[in-house]
Design an enzyme around this catalytic site. Structure first.
Site, short mmCIF file in Angstrom:
data_model
loop_
_atom_site.label_atom_id
_atom_site.label_comp_id
_atom_site.label_asym_id
_atom_site.label_seq_id
_atom_site.Cartn_x
_atom_site.Cartn_y
_atom_site.Cartn_z
CB SER A 257 40.95 29.97 39.80
OG SER A 257 40.23 31.04 40.38
CG HIS B 124 29.45 27.94 38.55
ND1 HIS B 124 28.86 27.25 39.57
CD2 HIS B 124 28.44 28.35 37.75
CE1 HIS B 124 27.54 27.27 39.41
NE2 HIS B 124 27.27 27.93 38.30
CB CYS C 260 31.46 27.24 43.76
SG CYS C 260 31.06 28.25 42.33
CG HIS D 192 30.92 23.91 40.28
ND1 HIS D 192 31.20 25.21 40.69
CD2 HIS D 192 32.12 23.26 40.28
CE1 HIS D 192 32.50 25.33 40.93
NE2 HIS D 192 33.08 24.16 40.69
CG HIS E 59 31.46 32.95 35.66
ND1 HIS E 59 32.33 31.89 35.85
CD2 HIS E 59 32.19 34.08 35.86
CE1 HIS E 59 33.53 32.36 36.18
NE2 HIS E 59 33.48 33.67 36.18
CG ASN F 62 38.24 36.31 30.81
OD1 ASN F 62 38.23 36.73 29.66
ND2 ASN F 62 38.36 37.10 31.85
CB CYS G 174 27.34 26.68 43.63
SG CYS G 174 28.29 25.59 42.54
CD GLN H 114 34.34 39.06 34.98
OE1 GLN H 114 34.35 40.10 35.64
NE2 GLN H 114 35.43 38.36 34.73
ZN LIG Z 1 29.79 26.66 41.21
#
Ligand SMILES: [Zn+2]
Ligand SMILES: [Zn+2]
Length: 347
Positions: free
Chosen positions: A155, A158, A44, A107, A160, A147, A47, A162
């Site tokens: 996809s 994790h 990832c 994650h 997060h 999103n 991570c 933007q």
């Molecule tokens: Zn991750």
């Protein structure tokens, strides 16, 4: 229910045709994300300690982690010298700042599985970003969005979001600013305050409330389970919230995402966007604007996608197949502990 409802922030009609809910074909089936990812994924790029595509190595971060997007859509290195457009057309450099904000080193957690402190840390990070980006010469507006879920094109699970800090104001917010200003001129009142007053008076669409923050499915919702989260006090951007207001907002934000996940006992996909006033403008321009967070969930039922088609894409107005009152009641009943809280993040 079969009627049209006026969307005062977007100044458009929403066709609510909830009587069509049970029609035989009602959307695309999408797969569910059944398997929980690992707490750390060595492949990832978000991570802690992992290398990203450009070779940069993520620090062993503990809370949130912000970095410049490795595939920016706007950026300081965007070409300044452009091919002149054909006569009658316009173009300009795609300047700005694009960043990624990791919510947590873990994650495998979502916003809903962070503690109130964890969510509040994220909101503090958003505040700090707003303050810093306000001083950037190429930035007039900041769109912070998440999103979530494969149906929104993500996809990587994790957690997060933007940040697109742009030289222009995104269209929906520009419309809201103009609608707010027109409403203020016509009535002397703030449009969003009128919406909050109407929602509180009716009460059926309120999903959660804590101190100075509130969440509701608006009367004019375009999506099933569309939810607004807002401070009661009108501020331009999240940066203007006091520590107490921010914590209340964090509490309600977390509460709403828990309800989403609890609803169908699955990670609930959504597009979340902070609607904030443009940064560089004269003071009167954004009078009547009220910062809020909007959730637009793409699913109408578990694994059943709301297709955007003729009315939405072709015409620009939404056809809603669900009753906002019904959907709000479902969310109001889905509170409590997160359904997989035994394995949730303790931070
Ligand atoms: Zn991750
Ligand atoms: Zn909005």
């Amino acid at each position: 229910m079969w009627e049209q409802r006026w969307h005062p922030l977007r100044e458009e009609w929403v066709i609510v045709a909830a009587h069509r809910q049970s029609r035989p074909w009602s959307g695309a089936q999408v797969g569910s994300q059944a398997v929980r990812p690992p707490a750390f994924d060595p492949t990832c790029y978000l991570c802690p300690g992992n290398a990203r595509v450009n070779g940069a190595v993520n620090p062993e971060y503990g809370g949130t982690f912000v970095f410049d997007n490795d595939h920016p859509c706007v950026g300081e290195h965007a070409p300044r010298e452009l091919v002149p457009p054909p006569p009658g057309y316009r173009s300009r450099p795609a300047t700005g700042v694009a960043r990624v904000v990791c919510y947590n080193p873990r994650h495998d957690v979502t916003l809903a599985e962070l503690s109130v402190e964890g969510v509040d840390t994220l909101l503090q990070t958003w505040q700090a970003q707003m303050r810093e980006l306000a001083s950037h010469p190429d930035v007039n507006f900041v769109l912070i969005f998440e999103n979530k879920g494969e149906v929104t094109g993500v996809s990587n699970p994790h957690p997060h979001c933007q940040i697109y800090a742009t030289n222009f104001t995104f269209k929906y917010i520009e419309t809201e600013v103009l609608a707010g200003r027109r409403h203020l001129e016509a009535t002397g009142r703030t449009l969003f305050h009128d919406i909050l007053a109407a929602e509180r008076q009716d009460g059926r669409r309120i999903v959660a409330q804590h101190g100075s923050a509130i969440a509701f499915v608006p009367y004019f919702a375009r999506y099933a389970y569309e939810t607004y989260v807002a401070p009661m006090r009108g501020v331009d951007t999240i940066a203007a919230l006091t520590d107490d207001e921010r914590r209340d907002l964090a509490t309600v934000l977390r509460d709403v995402t828990i309800r989403f996940d609890n609803l169908w006992q699955m990670p609930f996909p959504y597009v979340m966007a902070l609607h904030q006033a443009p940064l560089k403008r004269s003071a009167g321009d954004v009078e009547g604007f009220h910062f809020h967070i909007e959730f637009h969930p793409p699913l109408r039922r578990p694994n059943l996608l709301k297709f955007l088609a003729g009315p939405e894409i072709g015409g620009g107005n939404f056809l809603s197949d669900t009753s906002p009152e019904e959907k709000a009641a479902e969310l109001a009943a889905a509170g409590g502990q997160h359904y997989r809280s035994t394995t949730a993040c303790s931070k």
